[in-house]
Each structure stands twice: as C-alpha cells, then as structure tokens.
Design an enzyme around this catalytic site. Structure first.
Site, PDB file in Angstrom:
ATOM      1  N   HIS A 193     -18.888  15.859  -7.680  1.00 15.83           N
ATOM      2  CA  HIS A 193     -18.983  14.397  -7.542  1.00 15.83           C
ATOM      3  C   HIS A 193     -17.569  13.826  -7.517  1.00 15.83           C
ATOM      4  O   HIS A 193     -16.928  13.636  -8.543  1.00 15.83           O
ATOM      5  CB  HIS A 193     -19.793  13.821  -8.720  1.00 15.83           C
ATOM      6  CG  HIS A 193     -20.062  12.349  -8.608  1.00 15.83           C
ATOM      7  ND1 HIS A 193     -21.147  11.744  -9.188  1.00 15.83           N
ATOM      8  CD2 HIS A 193     -19.379  11.350  -7.986  1.00 15.83           C
ATOM      9  CE1 HIS A 193     -21.131  10.444  -8.948  1.00 15.83           C
ATOM     10  NE2 HIS A 193     -20.050  10.177  -8.211  1.00 15.83           N
ATOM     11  N   HIS A 230     -15.135  11.083  -4.983  1.00 11.44           N
ATOM     12  CA  HIS A 230     -14.944  10.220  -3.809  1.00 11.44           C
ATOM     13  C   HIS A 230     -13.488  10.353  -3.378  1.00 11.44           C
ATOM     14  O   HIS A 230     -12.583  10.057  -4.173  1.00 11.44           O
ATOM     15  CB  HIS A 230     -15.228   8.764  -4.170  1.00 11.44           C
ATOM     16  CG  HIS A 230     -16.614   8.551  -4.708  1.00 11.44           C
ATOM     17  ND1 HIS A 230     -17.650   8.105  -3.926  1.00 11.44           N
ATOM     18  CD2 HIS A 230     -17.127   8.740  -5.951  1.00 11.44           C
ATOM     19  CE1 HIS A 230     -18.740   8.015  -4.661  1.00 11.44           C
ATOM     20  NE2 HIS A 230     -18.458   8.402  -5.900  1.00 11.44           N
ATOM     21  N   HIS A 261     -26.316   8.489  -5.434  1.00  8.44           N
ATOM     22  CA  HIS A 261     -26.045   7.960  -6.771  1.00  8.44           C
ATOM     23  C   HIS A 261     -27.334   7.274  -7.239  1.00  8.44           C
ATOM     24  O   HIS A 261     -27.940   6.501  -6.476  1.00  8.44           O
ATOM     25  CB  HIS A 261     -24.955   6.890  -6.720  1.00  8.44           C
ATOM     26  CG  HIS A 261     -23.562   7.420  -6.563  1.00  8.44           C
ATOM     27  ND1 HIS A 261     -23.199   8.267  -5.555  1.00  8.44           N
ATOM     28  CD2 HIS A 261     -22.444   7.206  -7.304  1.00  8.44           C
ATOM     29  CE1 HIS A 261     -21.899   8.554  -5.678  1.00  8.44           C
ATOM     30  NE2 HIS A 261     -21.417   7.924  -6.735  1.00  8.44           N
ATOM     31  N   GLU A 314     -26.880   5.110 -12.509  1.00  9.07           N
ATOM     32  CA  GLU A 314     -25.563   4.863 -13.121  1.00  9.07           C
ATOM     33  C   GLU A 314     -25.653   3.507 -13.816  1.00  9.07           C
ATOM     34  O   GLU A 314     -25.497   3.402 -15.021  1.00  9.07           O
ATOM     35  CB  GLU A 314     -24.474   4.873 -12.040  1.00  9.07           C
ATOM     36  CG  GLU A 314     -23.066   4.616 -12.576  1.00  9.07           C
ATOM     37  CD  GLU A 314     -22.007   4.526 -11.463  1.00  9.07           C
ATOM     38  OE1 GLU A 314     -22.378   4.317 -10.291  1.00  9.07           O
ATOM     39  OE2 GLU A 314     -20.795   4.642 -11.797  1.00  9.07           O
ATOM     40  N   ASP A 362     -15.388  11.838 -10.369  1.00 12.29           N
ATOM     41  CA  ASP A 362     -15.809  10.628  -9.647  1.00 12.29           C
ATOM     42  C   ASP A 362     -14.653   9.997  -8.870  1.00 12.29           C
ATOM     43  O   ASP A 362     -14.539  10.203  -7.662  1.00 12.29           O
ATOM     44  CB  ASP A 362     -16.441   9.634 -10.628  1.00 12.29           C
ATOM     45  CG  ASP A 362     -17.414   8.657  -9.971  1.00 12.29           C
ATOM     46  OD1 ASP A 362     -17.642   8.779  -8.766  1.00 12.29           O
ATOM     47  OD2 ASP A 362     -17.940   7.782 -10.685  1.00 12.29           O
ATOM     48  N   ASP A 363     -13.829   9.207  -9.545  1.00 14.84           N
ATOM     49  CA  ASP A 363     -12.669   8.545  -8.912  1.00 14.84           C
ATOM     50  C   ASP A 363     -11.455   8.735  -9.818  1.00 14.84           C
ATOM     51  O   ASP A 363     -11.042   7.806 -10.531  1.00 14.84           O
ATOM     52  CB  ASP A 363     -12.968   7.052  -8.734  1.00 14.84           C
ATOM     53  CG  ASP A 363     -14.193   6.813  -7.880  1.00 14.84           C
ATOM     54  OD1 ASP A 363     -14.087   6.917  -6.651  1.00 14.84           O
ATOM     55  OD2 ASP A 363     -15.275   6.551  -8.454  1.00 14.84           O
TER      56      ASP A 363
HETATM   57  N1  HPA Z   1     -20.656   4.563  -8.172  1.00 13.69           N
HETATM   58  C1  HPA Z   1     -20.997   3.952  -7.041  1.00 13.69           C
HETATM   59  N2  HPA Z   1     -20.189   3.898  -5.996  1.00 13.69           N
HETATM   60  C2  HPA Z   1     -19.005   4.481  -6.059  1.00 13.69           C
HETATM   61  C3  HPA Z   1     -18.604   5.127  -7.211  1.00 13.69           C
HETATM   62  C4  HPA Z   1     -19.482   5.190  -8.320  1.00 13.69           C
HETATM   63  O1  HPA Z   1     -19.225   5.760  -9.392  1.00 13.69           O
HETATM   64  N3  HPA Z   1     -17.362   5.594  -6.954  1.00 13.69           N
HETATM   65  C5  HPA Z   1     -17.044   5.254  -5.692  1.00 13.69           C
HETATM   66  N4  HPA Z   1     -18.044   4.568  -5.149  1.00 13.69           N
HETATM   67 ZN    ZN Z   2     -19.534   8.314  -7.643  1.00 12.14          ZN
END
Ligand code: HPA
Ligand code: ZN
Length: 334
Positions: free
Chosen positions: A14, A16, A194, A197, A275-276
């Site tokens: 996971h 991006h 996703h 969350e 994630d990021d």
């Molecule tokens: N959630 C939803 N969209 C996203 C995320 C995330 O954690 N990171 C980058 N786009």
């Molecule tokens: Zn994500």
C-alpha cells in the site's frame, strides 16, 4: 529489534507514488519546471504537514503533485522511492498511481505511465526490487471520469496489474464505481480499493460485494462489524494496514491504540505499509519499528506480517514462493 526489522525481507502493498514526494525533490522539480510552490523552504513544507483528517492531507498532496510535468519527473520520483525500497530490504512493491491527478492538469497518461514504469524496470535490473502497478481511480470524481481513465490505460494494459480506489472516502461509497470496476475486471485488471479508513463498515461490505475486491486497503473500520470480520477471514483477504498514516490522519489517536494486534488475533491477514511516507513521517521500516515498540510485537508476529506481505501480493506463485523461502530462511537464522 531495529536491526531485525531492517534486514527482514518484506513487500510493500500500500503505497501511493505521489505520496513519496519528499520536499527536497519537490523543490528540485518545481525549480526545473519553473513552477511556483507556496513554500520557501523544505522546513516550511514539513511544518505544513499537520493533518486533522484525510481531506486535510489530500489538499496538500494534490498540490505537491502539481509540479510533476515531464516523463523524467515521474521517473525521478519513482526511482527515488525504489532506491529506498532497496535500502530497507523491500524485495517487492505494489505501487499505486493516480492518473487523474495528472491528466486533469493536461499531463498525458502516457507521460505518467512511461516515467513510472521505466523506473520500475530499472529497479528490477539494477536493485533487484520487483514491482507491480495499481492504477487508482479518484473517488471524489465521477464514474464517467474513471471510465475515461480506464480507456486511456488500455494501450498500456501490459504495464498495469490492478485497479484501486482512493481519495476522499466519506460520501463516495464503493457502489459509485460498480460499472467501471466491472469493466476494469473485464480488461484483466485485479480489483482493489481503499475501504474503512474513514468510511464505516458498510463501505467495506460494498467494496467486497459490489466491487468484488481481492484485498482491502486500510480496512480499519471492519472492526465495527463482527460479521464482516468473519467474512473477511472466511474469504482469506488481506488488509493493507498503514499505522503511521492512521495516526497522522487521526484515524487512530495514538499508535498504542492501534488495532493491528487485535486484527491479527481475530485471524485477519494484516500487512504493514507506509501509504504516503513523505507526508506521514516514515518509510515502511519506520512503520514496522514504531508499531513494534508501541504494541510490543514479537519477532514471530513481525515475521507473520512480512509473510503476509508476500503471500497476499499480486505476484505469480513461482515468484511468491521464492520470496517466501527467502523470508523463512531469514526467520530460521534470526
Ligand atoms: N486514503 C485515501 N486516498 C489516498 C490516501 C489514503 O490514505 N493516500 C493517497 N490517497
Ligand atoms: Zn492509501
């Protein structure tokens, strides 16, 4: 433990690519493309990374991605991340990219995919890091827009393994994308999304039953619904959990309260991911290290998490087995 984690063979499932954009590289690319960004220094950028919720983060994330124009920019961004993979013993990574973030600004799909995929090819050859690409639809845009993206992707189908669904979750349920997911699967893409969350358990149900996803990104809120948890266990689906993202976006107040261990105890197949990483304070190894310390994870639990990362990857069985064997050898020796 730090050393054990750093050398542990693992996969990242996971991630991006736009979320790996470190301020230093952002400045460099902004400068060469003569684009103004509303920050004077790397420090100012980092100070702006304080988020109350997902939307807060997304606003800044899309702004950062706005300096990416040329194929070389996408190549540099991806190469920089893949080097970090090699440094962290990430043996395989499944990279999400958001074409619409770029095509909406007039950058062609071809520019984006060529830059990213050339870096992936080089990383396989020069760093021994393998990768697969996940094309993610932005859920705050319409299904019609997603269909346009699907259409644009078709000449590059051989470079893309799966489709995903990201961006603002609340108010944009998975069912909004039913038709485009059906069409994507017909084209041979594996469906992922996703879910759970910020959205509730019913969004996770929809992702399972309407989009027919095979792996859940985040999935935290499945814990609201016991029947859903049992269903996910029964279907043998993994969750791509992102602990530092969860604390940065206030999905979880404190890492000590993170439900990862609870998920594992319930029989859910969890993995740890970043994630990021440029925005949430740590690469994948930092996610393992901080979560281990907060939840007192044992070596066996860390191995289980790494095993899941290979087991629930989208790799073909032969490659999966090779990586799983590498992990088992490491586990035996350490
Ligand atoms: N959630 C939803 N969209 C996203 C995320 C995330 O954690 N990171 C980058 N786009
Ligand atoms: Zn994500």
């Amino acid at each position: 433990m730090k050393n054990f984690i750093e050398n542990l063979p693992k996969a990242e499932l996971h991630l991006h690519i736009e979320g790996t954009f470190e301020p230093e590289l952002m400045f460099e690319i902004a400068k060469r493309n003569a684009i103004e960004i509303p920050f004077k220094s790397v420090e100012e950028i980092r100070n702006a990374y304080q988020f109350d919720c997902l939307q807060d983060f997304l606003d800044i994330y899309y702004q950062g991605a706005g300096v990416l124009i040329h194929e070389q920019d996408f190549y540099d961004l991806t190469w920089s991340y893949l080097q970090k993979c090699a440094d962290q013993n990430v043996r395989h990574t499944e990279i999400m990219f958001d074409p619409q973030t770029h095509t909406e600004r007039g950058v062609s799909f071809e520019t984006v995919i060529n830059g990213i995929s050339k870096a992936c090819k080089d990383a396989q050859e020069k760093l021994g890091v393998s990768s697969l690409l996940i094309m993610s639809y932005l859920r705050h845009l319409s299904e019609e827009e997603a269909f346009k993206t699907l259409e644009q992707s078709l000449p590059f189908k051989h470079l893309i393994k799966a489709v995903g669904l990201d961006s603002s979750e609340k108010g944009n349920p998975p069912s909004k994308f039913k038709k485009v997911f059906e069409a994507s699967v017909k084209e041979g893409y594996i469906p992922l999304a996703h879910a759970g969350e910020e959205g509730d358990a019913d969004y996770v149900w929809e992702a399972l039953d309407v989009l027919k996803i095979v792996r859940i990104d985040h999935g935290n809120n499945c814990l609201q619904d016991e029947e859903l948890v049992n269903e996910i266990v029964k279907r043998d689906m993994a969750l791509t959990v992102c602990p530092l993202s969860n604390t940065a976006l206030q999905v979880v107040k404190d890492l000590k309260d993170h439900p990862l261990k609870k998920m594992m105890a319930l029989g859910l197949k969890a993995t740890i991911n970043s994630d990021d990483p440029a925005y949430f304070g740590g690469q994948v190894n930092q996610n393992y290290i901080d979560t281990q310390a907060a939840l007192d994870l044992t070596k066996d639990e860390l191995i289980e998490l790494a095993r899941n990362s290979f087991q629930y990857s989208l790799l073909e069985d032969g490659k999966k087995t090779l990586l799983l064997n590498e992990l088992e050898a490491y586990a035996k020796e350490n």
